[in-house]
Design an enzyme around this catalytic site. Structure first.
Site, PDB file in Angstrom:
ATOM      1  N   GLU A  46      73.210  52.483  32.697  1.00 38.73           N
ATOM      2  CA  GLU A  46      71.953  51.986  32.117  1.00 38.73           C
ATOM      3  C   GLU A  46      72.185  50.823  31.154  1.00 38.73           C
ATOM      4  O   GLU A  46      71.932  50.943  29.958  1.00 38.73           O
ATOM      5  CB  GLU A  46      71.262  53.127  31.352  1.00 38.73           C
ATOM      6  CG  GLU A  46      71.017  54.379  32.156  1.00 38.73           C
ATOM      7  CD  GLU A  46      70.509  55.548  31.295  1.00 38.73           C
ATOM      8  OE1 GLU A  46      70.696  55.528  30.063  1.00 38.73           O
ATOM      9  OE2 GLU A  46      69.928  56.469  31.868  1.00 38.73           O
ATOM     10  N   PRO A  47      72.646  49.681  31.645  1.00 36.05           N
ATOM     11  CA  PRO A  47      72.852  48.548  30.738  1.00 36.05           C
ATOM     12  C   PRO A  47      71.527  47.919  30.314  1.00 36.05           C
ATOM     13  O   PRO A  47      70.639  47.724  31.145  1.00 36.05           O
ATOM     14  CB  PRO A  47      73.664  47.561  31.576  1.00 36.05           C
ATOM     15  CG  PRO A  47      73.255  47.850  32.992  1.00 36.05           C
ATOM     16  CD  PRO A  47      72.972  49.330  33.050  1.00 36.05           C
TER      17      PRO A  47
ATOM     18  N   TYR B 277      71.509  45.814  10.781  1.00 33.46           N
ATOM     19  CA  TYR B 277      72.895  46.209  11.094  1.00 33.46           C
ATOM     20  C   TYR B 277      73.948  45.235  10.576  1.00 33.46           C
ATOM     21  O   TYR B 277      75.130  45.417  10.852  1.00 33.46           O
ATOM     22  CB  TYR B 277      73.107  46.275  12.620  1.00 33.46           C
ATOM     23  CG  TYR B 277      72.064  46.983  13.435  1.00 33.46           C
ATOM     24  CD1 TYR B 277      71.845  48.352  13.285  1.00 33.46           C
ATOM     25  CD2 TYR B 277      71.326  46.295  14.390  1.00 33.46           C
ATOM     26  CE1 TYR B 277      70.902  48.996  14.058  1.00 33.46           C
ATOM     27  CE2 TYR B 277      70.383  46.943  15.172  1.00 33.46           C
ATOM     28  CZ  TYR B 277      70.172  48.285  14.989  1.00 33.46           C
ATOM     29  OH  TYR B 277      69.247  48.926  15.754  1.00 33.46           O
TER      30      TYR B 277
ATOM     31  N   CYS C  86      59.291  37.531   2.897  1.00 30.75           N
ATOM     32  CA  CYS C  86      59.406  37.798   1.472  1.00 30.75           C
ATOM     33  C   CYS C  86      60.323  38.981   1.230  1.00 30.75           C
ATOM     34  O   CYS C  86      59.884  40.087   0.911  1.00 30.75           O
ATOM     35  CB  CYS C  86      58.020  38.049   0.887  1.00 30.75           C
ATOM     36  SG  CYS C  86      56.975  36.625   1.145  1.00 30.75           S
ATOM     37  N   GLU C  87      61.612  38.717   1.406  1.00 32.01           N
ATOM     38  CA  GLU C  87      62.605  39.789   1.358  1.00 32.01           C
ATOM     39  C   GLU C  87      63.952  39.076   1.217  1.00 32.01           C
ATOM     40  O   GLU C  87      64.303  38.260   2.078  1.00 32.01           O
ATOM     41  CB  GLU C  87      62.519  40.538   2.701  1.00 32.01           C
ATOM     42  CG  GLU C  87      63.418  41.702   2.879  1.00 32.01           C
ATOM     43  CD  GLU C  87      62.761  43.005   2.418  1.00 32.01           C
ATOM     44  OE1 GLU C  87      61.528  43.120   2.480  1.00 32.01           O
ATOM     45  OE2 GLU C  87      63.514  43.879   1.991  1.00 32.01           O
TER      46      GLU C  87
HETATM   47  C1  LIG Z   1      69.467  52.152  24.411  1.00 26.42           C
HETATM   48  C2  LIG Z   1      69.852  52.905  25.580  1.00 26.42           C
HETATM   49  C3  LIG Z   1      70.464  52.247  26.676  1.00 26.42           C
HETATM   50  C4  LIG Z   1      70.814  50.788  26.649  1.00 26.42           C
HETATM   51  O1  LIG Z   1      71.728  50.473  25.661  1.00 26.42           O
HETATM   52  P1  LIG Z   1      72.355  49.007  25.618  1.00 26.42           P
HETATM   53  O2  LIG Z   1      73.185  49.023  24.395  1.00 26.42           O
HETATM   54  O3  LIG Z   1      71.228  48.047  25.523  1.00 26.42           O
HETATM   55  O4  LIG Z   1      73.119  48.831  26.891  1.00 26.42           O
HETATM   56  C5  LIG Z   1      70.764  52.991  27.777  1.00 26.42           C
HETATM   57  N1  LIG Z   1      70.489  54.316  27.833  1.00 26.42           N
HETATM   58  C6  LIG Z   1      69.919  54.980  26.819  1.00 26.42           C
HETATM   59  C7  LIG Z   1      69.654  56.410  26.939  1.00 26.42           C
HETATM   60  C8  LIG Z   1      69.586  54.305  25.651  1.00 26.42           C
HETATM   61  O5  LIG Z   1      69.042  54.957  24.636  1.00 26.42           O
END
Ligand SMILES: *Cc1c(COP(=O)(O)O)cnc(C)c1O
Length: 455
Positions: free
Chosen positions: A311-312, A355, A382-383
């Site tokens: 899941e990229p 971060y 404004c921070e």
């Molecule tokens: C955020 C997230 C991703 C994607 O993360 P990246 O750092 O953008 O690759 C994939 N799977 C899940 C469950 C997430 O919470």
């Protein structure tokens, strides 16, 4: 909607008078980055300064070829895996079209992302819904739209989801486990270890209990296990450890319940370059070593190899956009510092404030003969913490009206953008083959006013 088309700009890379030097190529910049006329920088054949004139600033310029190319690279590197683009990095209808056409599925974490994708025509069967706190309405919407998979993240969800599902139309689910692996650039984004809100820890038996409870629900079809280690991970090692942990649990599940689960979702978190010298996760190495490790561990455990899912998010969207800001003020302080304030900031890019994320930045649209100096590029909010780039190397003669471009701006900026100070969120244009088209118009104060229904 009016389509704004920019004419192609002819260029001879590196030779145009006033061209930006060729060092913009590579690093965190999109592969289409080229020097343009008048020290402009072309992305997808469109000059950033020219786009800023036409569409205003702050402007997010999204390189369609880069986003599609990255999606395609995942499909090619992992032909037997399922690749789901993580929509939370950045989603709009065009992005949904691109990843769908490149053969990816979609990972969503809210009914908003789900609804936008399905409205854009994304096939619901190729969508996975996850999230640590899905509301009953979200689960109902997911069922109504027939999403392919739902990731179960907590005990309350098992009963809640089972109650929505008739046994004759079971819902495919994954159980999100916490394998106990620390990875990622910042504690706030480490999700593979205990002591954070996501998933069921393997240690202590929560994950095994959840698996048993899901298997007991006739309406839930347990397809496999899911884990997500964190964000901006540049080494393959943590993923190999995750494979080990998940396969161990798959073997235990087989031993306890006599079922072999067919899917293994390793989540995302693949790191990209923000600075010129940065490492990114090596996709080819990831593909080879994760696939090998999975085959080896499954053989050892006498399991059939489950289908891999990845899941990229950032790795597809991040490098595809460049943010363009206009300088509003340059302030030299008595103690020798220089603050360059631009017309955006933490409302369109909260990552540095949240971060401490590093970025690189460059002057575009004007050639400077002045030497470089160190400045802090700050936002207009404004921070005091609204700093975009600390100690940026920029020309000493920087002045109001100049344009600054920040690469690697495609992920977790617009999708995390806020309405702070009623500044409004920037416009987004897609660029491709020398043409620019407006995807999302700039948010104006009228948009804020329109939401008001009482006083
Ligand atoms: C955020 C997230 C991703 C994607 O993360 P990246 O750092 O953008 O690759 C994939 N799977 C899940 C469950 C997430 O919470």
């Amino acid at each position: 909607m009016t389509q704004l088309i920019a004419p192609p700009v002819p260029t001879t890379p590196g030779t145009a008078p006033g061209a930006v030097s060729a060092d913009v190529l590579g690093g965190p910049w999109p592969a289409t980055a080229r020097p343009g006329r008048g020290a402009d920088l072309l992305i997808g054949g469109v000059g950033l300064a020219e786009a800023a004139e036409r569409f205003g600033t702050p402007l997010y310029v999204l390189d369609e070829a880069e986003a599609r190319g990255r999606a395609r690279a995942y499909r090619r590197a992992l032909p037997h895996a399922e690749v789901l683009y993580a929509a939370k990095a950045f989603l709009c209808s065009a992005m949904a079209d691109w990843v769908e056409q490149e053969g990816l599925g979609l990972d969503v974490c809210s009914s908003g992302e789900l609804w936008l994708a399905v409205s854009a025509g994304f096939p619901a069967q190729r969508i996975l819904l996850h999230g640590n706190a899905k509301s009953p309405e979200e689960l109902r919407l997911a069922r109504r739209l027939r999403v392919g998979r739902i990731v179960i993240d907590g005990p309350a969800e098992i009963a809640r989801l089972a109650a929505l599902v008739a046994a004759d139309t079971p819902q495919k689910v994954l159980v999100r486990i916490v394998p106990g692996i620390a990875a990622g650039h910042h504690a706030a984004v480490r999700t593979g270890v205990g002591g954070q809100k996501f998933g069921f820890p393997v240690e202590g038996g929560d994950a095994a209990d959840a698996i048993a409870r899901v298997l007991d629900q006739p309406g839930l079809e347990l397809a496999g296990l899911h884990c997500h280690l964190g964000s901006q991970i540049t080494s393959v090692e943590p993923y190999l450890e995750a494979v080990d942990a998940v396969v161990r649990l798959l073997a235990e599940t087989r031993d306890r319940h006599g079922v072999e689960l067919p899917e293994l979702d390793l989540g995302g978190g693949h790191g990209i370059r923000y600075l010129p010298g940065d490492e990114e996760l090596d996709l080819a190495e990831f593909a080879v070593r994760v696939t090998d490790r999975l085959a080896v561990r499954c053989a050892e455990a006498d399991l059939d190899v489950p289908r891999l899912i990845v899941e990229p998010g950032r790795a597809i969207a991040g490098p595809a956009a460049v943010a363009v800001y206009r300088v509003l003020s340059v302030k030299h302080t008595a103690d020798g510092r220089c603050f360059v304030a631009v017309d955006g900031g933490m409302s369109d890019n909260p990552r540095p404030a949240l971060y401490g994320s590093p970025y690189t930045v460059r002057l575009v649209g004007r050639r400077s003969e002045a030497g470089e100096t160190r400045v802090d590029v700050v936002g207009r909010h404004c921070e005091a913490g609204d700093v975009l780039v600390r100690d940026a190397a920029l020309p000493a003669d920087l002045r109001p009206g100049d344009l600054l471009a920040m690469p690697a701006s495609g992920a977790y900026q617009l999708s995390m953008a806020s309405g702070y100070n009623l500044v409004g969120r920037p416009a987004v244009v897609a660029v491709k083959d020398g043409r620019a088209r407006l995807l999302i118009r700039r948010e104006t104060v009228e948009d804020f006013r329109l939401r008001e229904v009482g006083r």
